[in-house]
Design a protein around this motif. Structure first.
Motif, PDB file in Angstrom:
ATOM      1  N   ILE A  91       0.014  14.325   3.410  1.00 26.30           N
ATOM      2  CA  ILE A  91      -0.713  15.607   3.379  1.00 26.30           C
ATOM      3  C   ILE A  91      -1.858  15.601   4.373  1.00 26.30           C
ATOM      4  O   ILE A  91      -2.110  16.605   5.052  1.00 26.30           O
ATOM      5  CB  ILE A  91      -1.223  15.861   1.945  1.00 26.30           C
ATOM      6  N   HIS A  92      -2.553  14.482   4.490  1.00 26.56           N
ATOM      7  CA  HIS A  92      -3.693  14.406   5.410  1.00 26.56           C
ATOM      8  C   HIS A  92      -3.257  14.566   6.858  1.00 26.56           C
ATOM      9  O   HIS A  92      -3.926  15.240   7.648  1.00 26.56           O
ATOM     10  CB  HIS A  92      -4.411  13.067   5.210  1.00 26.56           C
ATOM     11  N   GLN A  93      -2.130  13.984   7.216  1.00 22.28           N
ATOM     12  CA  GLN A  93      -1.696  14.028   8.612  1.00 22.28           C
ATOM     13  C   GLN A  93      -1.031  15.346   8.991  1.00 22.28           C
ATOM     14  O   GLN A  93      -0.990  15.682  10.177  1.00 22.28           O
ATOM     15  CB  GLN A  93      -0.735  12.870   8.875  1.00 22.28           C
ATOM     16  N   ASN A  94      -0.542  16.104   8.025  1.00 22.54           N
ATOM     17  CA  ASN A  94       0.217  17.314   8.331  1.00 22.54           C
ATOM     18  C   ASN A  94      -0.484  18.597   7.858  1.00 22.54           C
ATOM     19  O   ASN A  94      -0.858  19.441   8.670  1.00 22.54           O
ATOM     20  CB  ASN A  94       1.613  17.227   7.711  1.00 22.54           C
ATOM     21  N   GLU A  95      -0.690  18.743   6.556  1.00 20.84           N
ATOM     22  CA  GLU A  95      -1.195  20.005   6.016  1.00 20.84           C
ATOM     23  C   GLU A  95      -2.657  20.263   6.345  1.00 20.84           C
ATOM     24  O   GLU A  95      -3.048  21.414   6.580  1.00 20.84           O
ATOM     25  CB  GLU A  95      -0.995  20.035   4.494  1.00 20.84           C
ATOM     26  N   LEU A  96      -3.478  19.244   6.346  1.00 27.96           N
ATOM     27  CA  LEU A  96      -4.928  19.430   6.492  1.00 27.96           C
ATOM     28  C   LEU A  96      -5.426  19.157   7.897  1.00 27.96           C
ATOM     29  O   LEU A  96      -6.643  19.086   8.107  1.00 27.96           O
ATOM     30  CB  LEU A  96      -5.664  18.512   5.504  1.00 27.96           C
ATOM     31  N   ARG A  97      -4.580  19.045   8.826  1.00 25.45           N
ATOM     32  CA  ARG A  97      -5.008  18.712  10.192  1.00 25.45           C
ATOM     33  C   ARG A  97      -5.852  19.846  10.776  1.00 25.45           C
ATOM     34  O   ARG A  97      -5.611  21.019  10.517  1.00 25.45           O
ATOM     35  CB  ARG A  97      -3.788  18.441  11.067  1.00 25.45           C
ATOM     36  N   SER A  98      -6.869  19.465  11.521  1.00 24.71           N
ATOM     37  CA  SER A  98      -7.774  20.390  12.216  1.00 24.71           C
ATOM     38  C   SER A  98      -8.718  21.128  11.280  1.00 24.71           C
ATOM     39  O   SER A  98      -9.384  22.077  11.686  1.00 24.71           O
ATOM     40  CB  SER A  98      -6.994  21.420  13.049  1.00 24.71           C
ATOM     41  N   GLN A  99      -8.820  20.693  10.037  1.00 25.60           N
ATOM     42  CA  GLN A  99      -9.758  21.333   9.112  1.00 25.60           C
ATOM     43  C   GLN A  99     -11.115  20.637   9.202  1.00 25.60           C
ATOM     44  O   GLN A  99     -11.204  19.411   9.192  1.00 25.60           O
ATOM     45  CB  GLN A  99      -9.241  21.271   7.680  1.00 25.60           C
ATOM     46  N   CYS A 100     -12.173  21.450   9.257  1.00 20.65           N
ATOM     47  CA  CYS A 100     -13.526  20.907   9.285  1.00 20.65           C
ATOM     48  C   CYS A 100     -13.898  20.403   7.884  1.00 20.65           C
ATOM     49  O   CYS A 100     -13.234  20.733   6.891  1.00 20.65           O
ATOM     50  CB  CYS A 100     -14.517  21.964   9.747  1.00 20.65           C
ATOM     51  N   PRO A 101     -14.937  19.601   7.755  1.00 19.17           N
ATOM     52  CA  PRO A 101     -15.313  19.093   6.424  1.00 19.17           C
ATOM     53  C   PRO A 101     -15.580  20.198   5.406  1.00 19.17           C
ATOM     54  O   PRO A 101     -15.191  20.080   4.243  1.00 19.17           O
ATOM     55  CB  PRO A 101     -16.561  18.258   6.700  1.00 19.17           C
ATOM     56  N   ALA A 102     -16.227  21.273   5.822  1.00 22.73           N
ATOM     57  CA  ALA A 102     -16.542  22.354   4.872  1.00 22.73           C
ATOM     58  C   ALA A 102     -15.270  23.000   4.333  1.00 22.73           C
ATOM     59  O   ALA A 102     -15.173  23.304   3.135  1.00 22.73           O
ATOM     60  CB  ALA A 102     -17.420  23.401   5.553  1.00 22.73           C
ATOM     61  N   LEU A 103     -14.272  23.197   5.204  1.00 16.85           N
ATOM     62  CA  LEU A 103     -13.017  23.816   4.756  1.00 16.85           C
ATOM     63  C   LEU A 103     -12.229  22.871   3.855  1.00 16.85           C
ATOM     64  O   LEU A 103     -11.640  23.301   2.849  1.00 16.85           O
ATOM     65  CB  LEU A 103     -12.178  24.215   5.969  1.00 16.85           C
ATOM     66  N   ALA A 104     -12.220  21.582   4.174  1.00 19.35           N
ATOM     67  CA  ALA A 104     -11.531  20.618   3.325  1.00 19.35           C
ATOM     68  C   ALA A 104     -12.187  20.534   1.949  1.00 19.35           C
ATOM     69  O   ALA A 104     -11.505  20.450   0.922  1.00 19.35           O
ATOM     70  CB  ALA A 104     -11.515  19.241   3.995  1.00 19.35           C
ATOM     71  N   LEU A 148      -5.865  16.399  -3.732  1.00 15.91           N
ATOM     72  CA  LEU A 148      -7.305  16.173  -3.821  1.00 15.91           C
ATOM     73  C   LEU A 148      -7.722  14.955  -3.002  1.00 15.91           C
ATOM     74  O   LEU A 148      -8.744  14.977  -2.302  1.00 15.91           O
ATOM     75  CB  LEU A 148      -7.702  15.977  -5.290  1.00 15.91           C
ATOM     76  N   GLY A 149      -6.924  13.883  -3.082  1.00 16.91           N
ATOM     77  CA  GLY A 149      -7.240  12.713  -2.283  1.00 16.91           C
ATOM     78  C   GLY A 149      -7.187  12.993  -0.792  1.00 16.91           C
ATOM     79  O   GLY A 149      -8.036  12.506  -0.029  1.00 16.91           O
ATOM     80  N   ALA A 150      -6.204  13.791  -0.359  1.00 16.96           N
ATOM     81  CA  ALA A 150      -6.108  14.131   1.064  1.00 16.96           C
ATOM     82  C   ALA A 150      -7.291  14.973   1.510  1.00 16.96           C
ATOM     83  O   ALA A 150      -7.794  14.810   2.631  1.00 16.96           O
ATOM     84  CB  ALA A 150      -4.795  14.877   1.321  1.00 16.96           C
TER      85      ALA A 150
END
Length: 602
Positions: A179-192, A137-139
């Motif tokens: 998690i922020h640097q690997n799993e969620l990379r290239s995600q737009c704000p809406a997708l995150a 959730l924090g990521a």
């Protein structure tokens, strides 16, 4: 002779404008002027029009009265009659009903507002979660507000700039960065934001607005209402989950709140005690509204509910909005172009360590931990020293002590060894839990006590989650620790008297049950049955003595009263009169005439 004159409100008093300020989910404010007879629905529509929001049934406006009791603004009543504080009025726009499945929300704007509410829940400790879910959730929050990680732009400790949890450890920050640097990379704000919603709604405390109270033993508990049903938390466990289909009724009397339901085909009555009657009534209203919103299939099925089973006694309340199924159906029919979502910038975010005085007060408060860590004991002294430095310092920027490269390298080695030990212990614990969960039935697990985190569920700002102006004297209560509030609740003499009376009633019921099992219980049961039969005969005789004269007046008298005339004109009465009463009267008169002739003949 003097004429009586009734005072009525003058035109000038009705047209007098009242100033209202509504704080939004991103801590911005909007102000408006309303009339004294303006209802709450107008204010809610005004805020929704500000956002261009159509899926507005999930949201509401909350305020705090001078006694520091929170309330939801009733849309069907005038605002001035509900607000008991002095003008100008200050209220907050919040999520009132959490969607059961966020994926069914049609518009991105609604999902963004729900994301802001969940971010507040995480920050205040209302959304309690395990370590892995907390890191994810924090990521998601960091990805939505900061974007992709850039090593040239972001320093090594960039996560420390975010205040995501009441107390976040160094281990948690490192997991968030991973998690922020690997799993969620290239995600737009809406997708995150959508990923955060999808993970949050699977947690047991999703949508829980905790109400602190005590059970009949005097133990502190937190009550809440979710899309699944009524939940009770004690410590770090969920001890009760009553699904909406199993909840029969909610009622309250004074400071005592009752939940009546069915569990495993047996009647269940749960009793809780709040600190004040106003808190108990607010808890009852929230229960009635959540039950109607999540349980009913149509708004036409909602009924007016009474707080007590006694005739002409207690409060009456009815939820006047649409239910969850109707909201989902209405969302699926939205055909407009999606509105533009104006997201708050990184520097304006609540999670960022702001330089404002109000944010500084919030960060300096000794909040309870939302997550456990083996490093917390070692970090507590450093945290306290940092807080003291912040309080005594003139500068409001975070203070960082200077360290040598040797100390940094030594600290990294210690952290590496400590993290390896923690991972090994966590793996052993996870393996033990998996072996235990194999033998647990799914249905029993839903109703039994369920551990939701390593720490006790103690929301740091759930007592009064609505911000209050400093001029209203609410900041002291808003930022005091829940331990102090719960200590005051325990020290309430009236609460102790009620708990003692509840214990005495339990002992009396237990003694009565034991007396029924004694050898003389058969005779007592026979006497009880005879008394019940005697009462039934007396009641039936009384009803006959009342109804029989009334029936004779209807059938035989010639009284021309409008009430009796209307009854005589009904088809049912005419059918009873000609098909049943007249033949019975002729038969009775015939028998009476025969008996009279026999007597005269003799």
């Amino acid at each position: 002779m003097k004429m009586l004159r009734f005072r009525s409100p003058s035109i000038s008093s009705l047209t007098q404008e009242v100033q209202c300020t509504v704080r939004l989910l991103d801590d911005s404010e909007i102000s408006c002027s309303i009339q004294r007879d303006t209802k709450g629905q107008f204010l809610l529509d005004h805020v929704c029009n500000h956002y261009s929001l159509l899926e507005k049934d999930y949201f509401g406006i909350r305020y705090v009265d001078p006694e520091k009791q929170r309330h939801w603004l009733d849309p069907s009543k005038p605002v001035v009659k509900q607000m008991k504080c002095q003008q100008p009025y200050t209220m907050c726009f919040r999520v009132k009903f959490y969607p059961q499945e966020p994926i069914k929300i049609k518009e991105e704007l609604t999902r963004y507002l729900l994301y802001l509410q969940l971010k507040r829940d995480v920050y205040h400790g209302r959304l309690l979660c395990p370590f892995a879910d907390a890191a994810y959730l924090g990521a998601c929050i960091v990805q939505a507000e900061l974007g992709d990680y850039d090593p040239e732009e972001h320093p090594a400790d960039y996560i420390s700039d975010f205040k995501l949890f009441p107390k976040q450890s160094l281990k948690l920050e490192r997991k968030i960065m991973e998690i922020h640097q690997n799993e969620l990379r290239s995600q737009c704000p809406a997708l995150a934001e959508l990923n955060l919603l999808q993970r949050a709604y699977t947690l047991d405390t999703y949508g829980v607005d905790p109400h602190p109270c005590k059970d009949f033993t005097g133990s502190t508990a937190f009550l809440g209402f979710t899309a699944r049903g009524f939940v009770v938390f004690q410590g770090n466990k969920r001890i009760h989950l009553l699904k909406w289909a199993d909840v029969s009724k909610f009622k309250f009397e004074g400071k005592t709140f009752y939940v009546i339901g069915v569990q495993r085909e047996k009647k269940l009555v749960l009793t809780f005690h709040t600190s004040t009657p106003a808190a108990c009534k607010h808890l009852w209203k929230c229960a009635v509204e959540n039950q109607a919103f999540y349980k009913c299939a149509k708004s036409s099925q909602i009924k007016t509910v009474s707080s007590s089973s006694i005739f002409f006694k207690g409060s009456r309340f009815r939820y006047s909005g649409r239910v969850a199924k109707e909201v989902i159906e209405a969302s699926s029919k939205i055909q407009r172009e999606p509105p533009v979502v104006h997201r708050s910038q990184f520097g304006q975010s609540r999670s960022f360590t702001s330089l404002s005085h109000k944010q500084l007060i919030m960060n300096m408060e000794p909040l309870l931990p939302a997550l456990s860590s083996s490093r917390e004991n070692r970090d507590s002294s450093a945290d306290n020293a940092g807080l003291s430095a912040l309080k005594d310092s003139v500068h409001l920027s975070p203070l960082k002590p200077s360290v040598t490269p040797e100390e940094v390298e030594l600290e990294e080695r210690e952290n590496h060894v400590q993290e390896r030990r923690e991972d090994e212990a966590a793996n052993r614990t996870r393996a033990d839990e998996e072996r235990r969960e194999i033998h647990v039935d799914n249905e029993d697990e839903a109703c039994a006590a369920l551990t939701i985190s390593d720490t006790a569920y103690s929301p740091c700002a759930s007592m009064v989650p609505t911000p209050v102006e400093e001029s209203q004297g609410g900041l002291d209560l808003l930022f005091q620790s829940p331990a102090r509030l719960l200590k005051e609740l325990h020290a309430d003499p009236e609460m102790q008297v009620e708990l003692q009376a509840e214990r005495e009633r339990e002992l009396a019921r237990e003694a009565y049950r034991q007396s029924l099992c004694s050898p003389s219980s058969g005779r007592q049961q026979m006497q009880a049955c005879l008394r019940s039969a005697a009462r039934l005969v007396v009641m039936a005789t009384g009803l006959l003595m009342i109804l029989l004269p009334l029936l004779l007046v209807l059938l035989e008298s010639d009284l021309d009263i409008s009430f009796l005339h209307d009854i005589r004109q009904t088809p049912e009465f005419e059918q009873f009169h000609y098909e049943y009463y007249c033949p019975l009267r002729r038969w009775f008169l015939c028998k009476l005439e025969i008996m009279t002739e026999q007597l005269w003949g003799d």
